[in-house]
Design a protein around this motif. Structure first.
Motif, PDB file in Angstrom:
ATOM      1  N   THR A   1       4.547  -6.938 -16.560  1.00 40.73           N
ATOM      2  CA  THR A   1       2.858  -7.576 -16.236  1.00 40.73           C
ATOM      3  C   THR A   1       3.666  -7.425 -14.405  1.00 40.73           C
ATOM      4  O   THR A   1       5.663  -6.765 -14.225  1.00 40.73           O
ATOM      5  CB  THR A   1       2.454  -8.867 -15.718  1.00 40.73           C
ATOM      6  OG1 THR A   1       3.903  -9.986 -14.648  1.00 40.73           O
ATOM      7  CG2 THR A   1       2.208  -8.941 -17.037  1.00 40.73           C
ATOM      8  N   TRP A   2       2.768  -7.002 -13.888  1.00 42.93           N
ATOM      9  CA  TRP A   2       2.823  -6.270 -11.850  1.00 42.93           C
ATOM     10  C   TRP A   2       3.984  -8.032 -11.644  1.00 42.93           C
ATOM     11  O   TRP A   2       4.820  -8.105 -11.051  1.00 42.93           O
ATOM     12  CB  TRP A   2       1.272  -6.604 -11.299  1.00 42.93           C
ATOM     13  CG  TRP A   2       1.525  -5.960  -9.946  1.00 42.93           C
ATOM     14  CD1 TRP A   2       1.567  -4.774  -9.434  1.00 42.93           C
ATOM     15  CD2 TRP A   2       1.464  -6.790  -8.570  1.00 42.93           C
ATOM     16  NE1 TRP A   2       1.476  -4.941  -7.676  1.00 42.93           N
ATOM     17  CE2 TRP A   2       2.033  -5.945  -7.615  1.00 42.93           C
ATOM     18  CE3 TRP A   2       1.648  -8.512  -8.456  1.00 42.93           C
ATOM     19  CZ2 TRP A   2       1.604  -6.429  -6.106  1.00 42.93           C
ATOM     20  CZ3 TRP A   2       1.985  -8.859  -7.121  1.00 42.93           C
ATOM     21  CH2 TRP A   2       1.110  -7.997  -6.319  1.00 42.93           C
ATOM     22  N   GLU A   3       3.322  -9.246 -12.110  1.00 42.27           N
ATOM     23  CA  GLU A   3       4.404 -10.354 -11.019  1.00 42.27           C
ATOM     24  C   GLU A   3       5.443 -11.073 -12.089  1.00 42.27           C
ATOM     25  O   GLU A   3       6.592 -11.326 -11.215  1.00 42.27           O
ATOM     26  CB  GLU A   3       3.504 -11.856 -12.258  1.00 42.27           C
ATOM     27  CG  GLU A   3       2.000 -11.753 -11.606  1.00 42.27           C
ATOM     28  CD  GLU A   3       1.119 -11.045 -12.156  1.00 42.27           C
ATOM     29  OE1 GLU A   3      -0.417 -10.717 -11.714  1.00 42.27           O
ATOM     30  OE2 GLU A   3       1.068 -10.476 -12.639  1.00 42.27           O
TER      31      GLU A   3
ATOM     32  N   LEU B   1       6.755  -1.284  -7.339  1.00 44.25           N
ATOM     33  CA  LEU B   1       5.178  -2.132  -8.367  1.00 44.25           C
ATOM     34  C   LEU B   1       4.737  -1.405  -8.497  1.00 44.25           C
ATOM     35  O   LEU B   1       3.676  -1.854  -9.408  1.00 44.25           O
ATOM     36  CB  LEU B   1       4.803  -3.053  -7.257  1.00 44.25           C
ATOM     37  CG  LEU B   1       5.668  -3.969  -6.345  1.00 44.25           C
ATOM     38  CD1 LEU B   1       4.509  -4.884  -5.068  1.00 44.25           C
ATOM     39  CD2 LEU B   1       6.029  -5.318  -7.358  1.00 44.25           C
ATOM     40  N   GLU B   2       4.502   0.015  -8.057  1.00 49.14           N
ATOM     41  CA  GLU B   2       4.102   1.201  -9.102  1.00 49.14           C
ATOM     42  C   GLU B   2       2.765   1.883  -8.804  1.00 49.14           C
ATOM     43  O   GLU B   2       1.932   2.271  -7.888  1.00 49.14           O
ATOM     44  CB  GLU B   2       4.216   1.852 -11.124  1.00 49.14           C
ATOM     45  CG  GLU B   2       5.898   0.856 -10.843  1.00 49.14           C
ATOM     46  CD  GLU B   2       6.387   2.191 -10.688  1.00 49.14           C
ATOM     47  OE1 GLU B   2       5.836   3.206  -9.545  1.00 49.14           O
ATOM     48  OE2 GLU B   2       7.599   1.996 -11.258  1.00 49.14           O
TER      49      GLU B   2
ATOM     50  N   ARG C   1       7.676  -7.977 -11.925  1.00 50.54           N
ATOM     51  CA  ARG C   1       8.412  -7.621 -10.786  1.00 50.54           C
ATOM     52  C   ARG C   1       8.083  -7.879  -9.682  1.00 50.54           C
ATOM     53  O   ARG C   1       8.950  -7.987  -9.244  1.00 50.54           O
ATOM     54  CB  ARG C   1       7.533  -5.587 -10.340  1.00 50.54           C
ATOM     55  CG  ARG C   1       7.900  -4.677 -11.343  1.00 50.54           C
ATOM     56  CD  ARG C   1       7.168  -4.193 -12.053  1.00 50.54           C
ATOM     57  NE  ARG C   1       6.628  -2.821 -13.496  1.00 50.54           N
ATOM     58  CZ  ARG C   1       7.255  -1.710 -13.471  1.00 50.54           C
ATOM     59  NH1 ARG C   1       7.834  -1.117 -11.908  1.00 50.54           N
ATOM     60  NH2 ARG C   1       7.965  -0.902 -14.126  1.00 50.54           N
ATOM     61  N   TRP C   2       7.120  -8.671  -9.337  1.00 47.38           N
ATOM     62  CA  TRP C   2       7.731  -9.446  -7.721  1.00 47.38           C
ATOM     63  C   TRP C   2       8.709  -9.921  -8.064  1.00 47.38           C
ATOM     64  O   TRP C   2       8.914 -10.947  -6.851  1.00 47.38           O
ATOM     65  CB  TRP C   2       6.015 -10.076  -7.736  1.00 47.38           C
ATOM     66  CG  TRP C   2       5.387 -10.848  -6.729  1.00 47.38           C
ATOM     67  CD1 TRP C   2       6.464 -11.992  -6.109  1.00 47.38           C
ATOM     68  CD2 TRP C   2       4.804  -9.793  -4.916  1.00 47.38           C
ATOM     69  NE1 TRP C   2       6.055 -12.055  -4.784  1.00 47.38           N
ATOM     70  CE2 TRP C   2       5.225 -11.064  -4.677  1.00 47.38           C
ATOM     71  CE3 TRP C   2       4.311  -8.836  -4.496  1.00 47.38           C
ATOM     72  CZ2 TRP C   2       4.855 -11.000  -3.084  1.00 47.38           C
ATOM     73  CZ3 TRP C   2       4.252  -8.607  -3.689  1.00 47.38           C
ATOM     74  CH2 TRP C   2       4.138  -9.690  -2.817  1.00 47.38           C
TER      75      TRP C   2
ATOM     76  N   GLY D   1       5.946   2.634  -4.755  1.00 46.42           N
ATOM     77  CA  GLY D   1       5.230   3.335  -6.036  1.00 46.42           C
ATOM     78  C   GLY D   1       4.647   4.828  -6.374  1.00 46.42           C
ATOM     79  O   GLY D   1       5.267   5.576  -5.211  1.00 46.42           O
TER      80      GLY D   1
ATOM     81  N   PHE E   1      -2.826  -1.679 -11.982  1.00 46.92           N
ATOM     82  CA  PHE E   1      -1.578  -1.894 -12.879  1.00 46.92           C
ATOM     83  C   PHE E   1      -1.123  -2.616 -14.643  1.00 46.92           C
ATOM     84  O   PHE E   1      -0.704  -1.016 -15.339  1.00 46.92           O
ATOM     85  CB  PHE E   1      -0.848  -3.716 -12.620  1.00 46.92           C
ATOM     86  CG  PHE E   1       0.853  -3.425 -13.373  1.00 46.92           C
ATOM     87  CD1 PHE E   1       1.713  -2.612 -12.042  1.00 46.92           C
ATOM     88  CD2 PHE E   1       1.728  -3.820 -14.343  1.00 46.92           C
ATOM     89  CE1 PHE E   1       3.252  -2.732 -13.028  1.00 46.92           C
ATOM     90  CE2 PHE E   1       2.913  -3.697 -14.461  1.00 46.92           C
ATOM     91  CZ  PHE E   1       3.381  -3.214 -13.887  1.00 46.92           C
TER      92      PHE E   1
ATOM     93  N   ARG F   1      -2.329  -4.210  -7.724  1.00 48.17           N
ATOM     94  CA  ARG F   1      -2.071  -5.035  -8.777  1.00 48.17           C
ATOM     95  C   ARG F   1      -3.328  -5.904  -9.410  1.00 48.17           C
ATOM     96  O   ARG F   1      -2.879  -5.218 -11.024  1.00 48.17           O
ATOM     97  CB  ARG F   1      -1.790  -6.650  -7.946  1.00 48.17           C
ATOM     98  CG  ARG F   1      -1.742  -7.932  -9.565  1.00 48.17           C
ATOM     99  CD  ARG F   1      -1.488  -9.132  -7.860  1.00 48.17           C
ATOM    100  NE  ARG F   1      -1.212 -10.063  -9.178  1.00 48.17           N
ATOM    101  CZ  ARG F   1      -1.125 -11.558  -9.191  1.00 48.17           C
ATOM    102  NH1 ARG F   1      -1.572 -11.324  -7.269  1.00 48.17           N
ATOM    103  NH2 ARG F   1      -1.396 -12.794  -9.436  1.00 48.17           N
TER     104      ARG F   1
ATOM    105  N   CYS G   1       5.559   2.790 -18.995  1.00 48.19           N
ATOM    106  CA  CYS G   1       4.843   3.173 -18.225  1.00 48.19           C
ATOM    107  C   CYS G   1       4.377   4.319 -18.349  1.00 48.19           C
ATOM    108  O   CYS G   1       4.784   4.741 -18.798  1.00 48.19           O
ATOM    109  CB  CYS G   1       5.818   3.119 -16.769  1.00 48.19           C
ATOM    110  SG  CYS G   1       6.748   1.591 -16.585  1.00 48.19           S
TER     111      CYS G   1
END
Length: 339
Positions: A191-193, A176-177, A195-196, A213, A183, A180, A79
């Motif tokens: 991945t963003w997914e 999620l920061e 985290r989702w 975020g 990201f 999408r 990150c």
């Protein structure tokens, strides 16, 4: 500003006064983008509307939270904003907090009037050792402190979600920061997914979802609006709003601070997109907004604060925030109202 521009500005605020304030219908992504593009001279009425929305749909109480890092540094993820990544040449080194120190931190947090205490670990996701430490820490805190316990331990498996729920964790934070679409510019090791998926499992297990975020990481204004829309679709109980505090040694260490007016515009716009959500002041607000901005934010849609220091950066003294809430006649939310 031209007459036509003034008319457009006035129209968007009038439309949202009717839909969000009067009827509780969240602002759309397109409407949030309009708000984020308002000129500085329209900021004050925007903040006023956001404050009215907060009071109408959330009430005057402000939720206070303290956070502590159980495991600091040495994280394997990249990150780009985070000094706790083991991949960057930042000054943060790996360390663990023992259980007595964790309990003491919870006690000090409770003394400020806070109803929330969040245990955080710098990891991709918890291993067996960390889950054991968290379980022991939660039990020790519950034995001595009357406070709600939240956790932020990265991405979870279904079994870990169930275990945390069984421990009595009532809220789980996993940001999620950013939008999408942006990201991949912020993180490449997951991945963003992913985290989702963790957030979806947390919600299904009955724990409250805390998800927000960091703004000011180089995203476009349109991507900020996209992010607000994605958070609204998630329907989290709480959204922490962080503003980038560039950390030495990280890929984002040389980025400029987000401007105060842009930060306040974002706070108000996110409030209108999330009229019933706990919107929490979090990291970076001290540098981006200062003392005056803290007051403006609390009068522009914010209804929760993290008091004291953050994970690797200094915050405002807890007493300063509590005193400010008193000056603004905003009561601290009592513990029995959050259970």
């Amino acid at each position: 500003m031209t007459v036509s521009a003034a008319r457009v500005d006035s129209d968007i605020l009038a439309r949202l006064r009717d839909s969000v304030l009067e009827r509780g219908i969240p602002a759309t992504e397109a409407q949030v983008l309009e708000l984020l593009r308002l000129p500085d001279e329209r900021l004050e009425p925007l903040l006023e509307l956001a404050h009215q929305v907060r009071m109408r749909w959330c009430g005057p109480e402000v939720e206070v939270e303290g956070i502590v890092s159980l495991k600091t540094g040495g994280c394997p993820e990249d990150c780009h904003f985070c000094s706790q990544s083991g991949l960057f040449a930042s000054p943060v080194r790996s360390a663990w907090l023992d259980i007595p120190m964790l309990v003491e931190a919870a006690k000090q947090t409770a003394k400020t009037g806070a109803t929330e205490f969040c245990i955080v670990a710098a990891v991709r996701g918890p291993d067996e050792r960390l889950m054991g430490q968290v379980a022991a820490g939660i039990q020790a805190i519950k034995d001595e402190v009357d406070i709600n316990i939240a956790c932020s331990l990265g991405m979870l498996t279904a079994d870990q979600v169930a275990a945390l729920a069984a421990m009595g964790v009532h809220r789980y934070n996993h940001n999620l920061e950013t939008a999408r679409s942006y990201f991949p510019e912020v993180v490449s090791t997951h991945t963003w997914e992913e985290r989702w998926d963790t957030l979806r499992m947390v919600a299904e297990a009955g724990m409250e979802v805390c998800c927000g975020g960091i703004l000011g990481m180089g995203e476009s204004v349109a991507q900020r609006a996209e992010f607000a829309g994605q958070l609204a679709a998630l329907q989290p109980h709480e959204v922490p709003m962080n503003f980038l505090n560039p950390r030495p040694g990280t890929p984002f260490g040389d980025l400029e601070l987000m401007s105060g007016p842009d930060a306040l515009r974002a706070i108000a716009a996110f409030r209108l997109a999330l009229p019933r959500t706990v919107l929490r002041f979090a990291g970076g607000r001290e540098l981006t907004l200062g003392d005056l901005g803290a007051r403006q934010g609390l009068l522009g849609g914010i209804n929760a604060v993290i008091v004291g220091n953050y994970l690797t950066t200094l915050g405002r003294p807890a007493e300063a925030d509590i005193d400010l809430l008193g000056e603004l006649c905003m009561p601290v939310k009592a513990l029995n109202q959050t259970l």
